[in-house]
Design a protein around this motif. Structure first.
Motif, PDB file in Angstrom:
ATOM      1  N   SER A  50      38.534  24.006  93.503  1.00  0.00           N
ATOM      2  CA  SER A  50      37.459  23.258  92.654  1.00  0.00           C
ATOM      3  C   SER A  50      36.962  22.045  93.285  1.00  0.00           C
ATOM      4  O   SER A  50      35.990  21.644  93.079  1.00  0.00           O
ATOM      5  CB  SER A  50      38.267  22.630  91.354  1.00  0.00           C
TER       6      SER A  50
ATOM      7  N   CYS B  34      36.434  21.775  96.486  1.00  0.00           N
ATOM      8  CA  CYS B  34      35.483  22.247  97.717  1.00  0.00           C
ATOM      9  C   CYS B  34      34.434  22.716  96.869  1.00  0.00           C
ATOM     10  O   CYS B  34      33.291  22.415  97.445  1.00  0.00           O
ATOM     11  CB  CYS B  34      36.019  23.551  98.213  1.00  0.00           C
ATOM     12  N   CYS B  35      34.396  23.231  95.616  1.00  0.00           N
ATOM     13  CA  CYS B  35      32.745  23.415  94.877  1.00  0.00           C
ATOM     14  C   CYS B  35      32.325  22.024  94.473  1.00  0.00           C
ATOM     15  O   CYS B  35      31.122  22.692  94.483  1.00  0.00           O
ATOM     16  CB  CYS B  35      33.316  24.196  93.411  1.00  0.00           C
TER      17      CYS B  35
ATOM     18  N   SER C 117      30.328  21.770  97.622  1.00  0.00           N
ATOM     19  CA  SER C 117      29.335  22.655  98.122  1.00  0.00           C
ATOM     20  C   SER C 117      28.354  23.238  97.082  1.00  0.00           C
ATOM     21  O   SER C 117      27.686  24.135  96.990  1.00  0.00           O
ATOM     22  CB  SER C 117      30.213  23.968  98.297  1.00  0.00           C
ATOM     23  N   ASN C 118      28.349  22.418  95.782  1.00  0.00           N
ATOM     24  CA  ASN C 118      27.221  22.537  94.861  1.00  0.00           C
ATOM     25  C   ASN C 118      27.392  23.835  94.199  1.00  0.00           C
ATOM     26  O   ASN C 118      26.260  24.655  94.212  1.00  0.00           O
ATOM     27  CB  ASN C 118      25.749  22.355  95.414  1.00  0.00           C
ATOM     28  N   GLN C 119      28.633  24.419  93.595  1.00  0.00           N
ATOM     29  CA  GLN C 119      28.688  25.585  93.216  1.00  0.00           C
ATOM     30  C   GLN C 119      29.315  25.259  91.659  1.00  0.00           C
ATOM     31  O   GLN C 119      30.677  25.567  91.614  1.00  0.00           O
ATOM     32  CB  GLN C 119      29.753  26.436  94.002  1.00  0.00           C
ATOM     33  N   PRO C 120      28.349  25.101  90.799  1.00  0.00           N
ATOM     34  CA  PRO C 120      29.050  24.468  89.499  1.00  0.00           C
ATOM     35  C   PRO C 120      29.850  25.632  88.577  1.00  0.00           C
ATOM     36  O   PRO C 120      30.776  25.437  88.057  1.00  0.00           O
ATOM     37  CB  PRO C 120      27.839  23.932  88.753  1.00  0.00           C
ATOM     38  N   THR C 121      29.046  26.878  88.806  1.00  0.00           N
ATOM     39  CA  THR C 121      29.834  28.144  88.120  1.00  0.00           C
ATOM     40  C   THR C 121      31.471  28.109  88.558  1.00  0.00           C
ATOM     41  O   THR C 121      32.249  28.454  87.733  1.00  0.00           O
ATOM     42  CB  THR C 121      28.912  29.181  88.293  1.00  0.00           C
ATOM     43  N   GLU C 122      31.330  28.290  89.760  1.00  0.00           N
ATOM     44  CA  GLU C 122      32.528  28.556  90.485  1.00  0.00           C
ATOM     45  C   GLU C 122      33.600  27.453  89.904  1.00  0.00           C
ATOM     46  O   GLU C 122      34.701  27.537  89.636  1.00  0.00           O
ATOM     47  CB  GLU C 122      32.761  28.648  91.999  1.00  0.00           C
ATOM     48  N   LYS C 123      33.208  26.242  90.142  1.00  0.00           N
ATOM     49  CA  LYS C 123      33.884  25.118  89.491  1.00  0.00           C
ATOM     50  C   LYS C 123      34.487  25.049  88.312  1.00  0.00           C
ATOM     51  O   LYS C 123      35.747  25.146  88.016  1.00  0.00           O
ATOM     52  CB  LYS C 123      33.229  23.859  89.700  1.00  0.00           C
TER      53      LYS C 123
END
Length: 187
Positions: free
Chosen positions: A138, A140-141, A144-150
Motif C-alpha cells: 500500500s 508503494c502504491c 507509484s500513483n495507483q489509487p485503485t490498488e492502494k
C-alpha cells in the motif's frame, strides 16, 4: 559492499532474496533461488480453495459444508507450511485475496480456514508476514500513483484487523511497537 546511514530509531531491512524485490535492478539477482515449484503447487491449491469457498458460500446444505471443511483440511495439510514463505504470500496470497476474494464474506471464510487449519507457529508467521506485505504494497502504491490498488490493499488490511484472531496475532507480535505507525496509516 552495502553502505547505510541511519539516525537514532531508524531501521534498515536488507533483502538478500528471501522475498520478492519491490524494485528490480537489471543485472542483479537474489542470492536465494526463486521457489517456482512451490509457487506452482500453492497456486493450484489456491484455485481449489477458491472453488471450495464458492461452494461453501452458495450452499446451505450441511453435507456440502462438511465436505468443504474436509477438503480445506486436506489442502492446508499439504501446503500449510508454505504459507510462511514470503514469496508465496507476496506473489500468490495477496493477489488471491485482492482479486478472487473481494467479497468480505469470502475473505472472512478464507481467514477462518487459515486460523482453523494452520499450526499455531505457521499462523503467527503467516499473519504477520501478510500484514507486513500488505502494508508495504500500500505504501508503494502511494508513490507509484495507483489509487485503485492502494484501496484494495487498505481494505485487505482493514479486514485483517477486523478479524479477531488476526488482530490478536498482529497486536501480540513483538514487532507491533515497530509497526504501530501502520495501524495509524490504516485508521
Amino acid at each position: 559492499a552495502v553502505v547505510s546511514t541511519q539516525s537514532t530509531g531508524e531501521h534498515v531491512r536488507i533483502n538478500f532474496g528471501d522475498r520478492p524485490f519491490n524494485y528490480k535492478v537489471e543485472g542483479f539477482s537474489p542470492i536465494q533461488s526463486f521457489p517456482g515449484e512451490e509457487l506452482n503447487s500453492v497456486d493450484q491449491y489456491l484455485g481449489c480453495i477458491d472453488n471450495i469457498l464458492k461452494l461453501h458460500l452458495n450452499s446451505a446444505k450441511e453435507g456440502n459444508l462438511y465436505f468443504s471443511q474436509l477438503c480445506m483440511a486436506h489442502i492446508f495439510d499439504k501446503i500449510g507450511h508454505l504459507f510462511t514463505n514470503p514469496y508465496v504470500i507476496h506473489c500468490l496470497v495477496v493477489p488471491f485475496l485482492t482479486e478472487r476474494c473481494q467479497l468480505p464474506e469470502k475473505r472472512g471464510k478464507f481467514f477462518e480456514a487459515v486460523t482453523t487449519f494452520l499450526e499455531e507457529a505457521e499462523l503467527d508467521e503467516f499473519v504477520n508476514e501478510l500484514f507486513h506485505t500488505v502494508a508495504l504494497l500500500s505504501y508503494c502504491c502511494v508513490y507509484s500513483n495507483q489509487p485503485t490498488e492502494k484501496i484494495q490493499y487498505l481494505q485487505l488490511a482493514v479486514d485483517m484487523l477486523a478479524d479477531n484472531r488476526f488482530s490478536d496475532i498482529i497486536v501480540g507480535s513483538p514487532l507491533f511497537g515497530q509497526r504501530f505507525i501502520l495501524y495509524l496509516h490504516f485508521k
